[in-house]
Design a protein around this motif. Structure first.
Motif: not given
Length: 224
Positions: A142-167
């Motif tokens: 994207e060419r915008s820094g506007a926020p991302v909105v994420s919605l989850s439905i169904g099975d639970t997941c493990v979401f890994r949220f990291g840093n801006t420098e590396s994986r």
């Protein structure tokens, strides 16, 4: 105060801020709204551009299935037509879904003005079966820094949220359950993130989704 919700393994699920600009709100979507979104996703999955496993430039195929609204995403660009699928123009992003995104920002950031000017023009709808994963990546097409909105439905997941420098570390593993909202913007807008695991059988069939996980992410492309 946020009401504690039951979590996987009996733990309480509370609102959290894993990084500046990133907010997890458990149970944000009502059961009725989840059912409505599942019905809508089924319609979008049929076309005009049907849901598919995205093929990567190196020849690999993503394990998640994706359908897009507003703009079609293919690695690593947005286009109005799905040239890698059937050449058709994707379905429009409905106004009610953009409204939901603005409401999400207001609630996540606990600021009545947080949704002002937020005009998402694309949504990626990802379906995960029990074996699907998503590697660590940045949402940076994207060419915008506007926020991302994420919605989850169904099975639970493990979401890994990291840093801006590396994986690599530091990162936080968060369980996203059915109905959960996750927003990332500001300093965390370009943080690496991914899905390391889906927990089959943890969703509620009353949502209309018998198995698997749906994830809807709203974004502002900054394109015209």
């Amino acid at each position: 105060m946020t009401e504690p919700l039951p979590g996987f393994g009996g733990t309480e699920r509370l609102r959290s801020r894993p990084a500046p600009g990133a907010v997890h709100v458990p149970g944000w979507l009502s059961p009725q709204r989840q059912r409505e979104l599942v019905t809508a996703c089924r319609g979008w999955a049929r076309g005009p551009v049907p849901i598919r496993h995205t093929r990567l430039p190196g020849g690999g195929v993503m394990s998640v299935q994706t359908v897009c609204l507003g703009w079609h995403w293919q690695p690593y660009a947005y286009k109005r037509t799905a040239d890698d699928v059937n050449g058709a123009r994707v379905a429009e992003l409905p106004g009610w879904l953009a409204d939901l995104g603005r409401a999400a920002l207001v609630d996540a950031y606990e600021d009545a003005a947080a949704g002002d000017g937020y005009a998402p023009d694309t949504a990626l709808v990802n379906f995960y079966d029990g074996q699907a994963r998503m590697g660590m990546h940045q949402d940076k097409d994207e060419r915008s820094g506007a926020p991302v909105v994420s919605l989850s439905i169904g099975d639970t997941c493990v979401f890994r949220f990291g840093n801006t420098e590396s994986r690599n570390r530091p990162y936080t593993d968060i369980e996203l359950a059915s109905g959960d909202l996750f927003v990332f913007g500001g300093p965390s807008r370009f943080a690496y993130h991914g899905v390391t695991k889906v927990r089959p059988g943890t969703g509620d069939p009353a949502t209309g989704l018998a198995s698997g996980r749906l994830n809807i992410t709203l974004r502002v492309t900054g394109l015209e």
